[in-house]
Design a protein around this motif. Sequence first.
Motif, mmCIF file in Angstrom:
data_model
loop_
_atom_site.group_PDB
_atom_site.id
_atom_site.type_symbol
_atom_site.label_atom_id
_atom_site.label_comp_id
_atom_site.label_asym_id
_atom_site.label_seq_id
_atom_site.Cartn_x
_atom_site.Cartn_y
_atom_site.Cartn_z
ATOM 1 N N GLY A 123 44.980 35.920 35.928
ATOM 2 C CA GLY A 123 45.607 37.310 36.518
ATOM 3 C C GLY A 123 46.749 37.600 35.623
ATOM 4 O O GLY A 123 47.300 38.802 35.753
ATOM 5 N N CYS A 125 49.896 37.297 35.976
ATOM 6 C CA CYS A 125 50.825 37.873 36.937
ATOM 7 C C CYS A 125 52.075 37.492 36.481
ATOM 8 O O CYS A 125 52.929 38.433 36.606
ATOM 9 C CB CYS A 125 50.556 37.321 38.405
ATOM 10 N N VAL A 188 43.393 44.770 39.437
ATOM 11 C CA VAL A 188 42.839 43.552 39.240
ATOM 12 C C VAL A 188 41.568 43.216 39.949
ATOM 13 O O VAL A 188 40.540 42.772 39.414
ATOM 14 C CB VAL A 188 43.803 42.408 39.782
ATOM 15 N N LEU A 194 39.720 39.710 38.401
ATOM 16 C CA LEU A 194 39.459 38.442 39.243
ATOM 17 C C LEU A 194 38.520 38.903 40.404
ATOM 18 O O LEU A 194 38.229 40.123 40.709
ATOM 19 C CB LEU A 194 40.766 38.368 40.075
ATOM 20 N N GLN A 198 39.148 34.311 43.528
ATOM 21 C CA GLN A 198 40.296 34.282 42.871
ATOM 22 C C GLN A 198 41.335 35.142 43.492
ATOM 23 O O GLN A 198 42.432 34.732 43.690
ATOM 24 C CB GLN A 198 40.287 34.820 41.567
ATOM 25 N N LEU A 199 40.910 36.204 44.185
ATOM 26 C CA LEU A 199 42.059 37.143 44.627
ATOM 27 C C LEU A 199 42.481 36.465 46.096
ATOM 28 O O LEU A 199 43.755 36.400 46.299
ATOM 29 C CB LEU A 199 41.371 38.507 45.118
ATOM 30 N N VAL A 202 45.120 33.948 44.854
ATOM 31 C CA VAL A 202 46.624 34.571 44.363
ATOM 32 C C VAL A 202 47.122 35.016 46.019
ATOM 33 O O VAL A 202 48.407 34.989 45.918
ATOM 34 C CB VAL A 202 46.188 35.651 43.652
#
Length: 215
Positions: A123, A125, A188, A194, A198-199, A202
């Motif tokens: 990601g 981030c 994203v 993602l 995966q989301l 996160v």
Amino acid sequence: MNKKTILAILPLAALLAACSMPPSQADVEKATADMMKNSFQAKGIATLDRLEQDQANATCLQADLSGKPLDEKLAKAVEEASMKTIKWPSDGKFLGDWKEGEKIAQSGRGLTWTDDAKQANGGNCYNCHQISKEEISFGTLGPSLYHYGKLRGVSDPNAAGSKAIVEYTWGKLYNARAYNACSQMPRVGHKGILNETQLKHVMALLLDPNSPVNK
Ligand code: HEC
């Protein structure tokens, strides 16, 4: 003015004329597009469709080039169209495992020509956000997300009172332009960076009360 003087100032006049005529916006855009096409080559998973601008990007670029903020009506249109792209979690569950989320937030891998399409992307981030206190290397283009859930009063992400912030966070990750037309944050979910699982991980990193982000 005699002929001699006129001849003497002609080159200067030509120079001034050239200076006062900067290339038009269309010229600049064409030169930029040509440069991108000539220098970017398809390799591995990085194919030329990357150069195609979608409507939201084109609208924001035009505003950038004009030097003025995006017109309110256009901004609303971009946000509404972006909102429609958001896919909500298929099983209605928004949160996964924050430990996995931390790994995804740390990883900047994916989408380049040296990456394998079969491997999950990161990601990235931390490249723009502070997130957990333990990671001291982070970018500051985006706001700090340390204490993200705590600061927003999320003590139980499943409680009815948390619904609005949980949904906003999912939507923001999925397509940041839904809430801020010309957001610099990568879309994203919408761009397939993602996947849904995966989301969720996160999301847990940001909103789970047990995540180090909220300690
Ligand atoms: C290229 C930089 C960049 C990357 C990478 C990035 N963001 Fe952002 N993010 C931003 C910027 C800039 C903002 C603030 C502007 C906005 O809201 O659109 C933002 C806003 C946010 C917000 C909203 C904060 C609030 O208070 O409303 C959340 C949540 C967020 N990002 C989470 C993430 C997560 C999680 C990742 C990784 C999957 C990530 N971001 C990756 C730049 C980035």
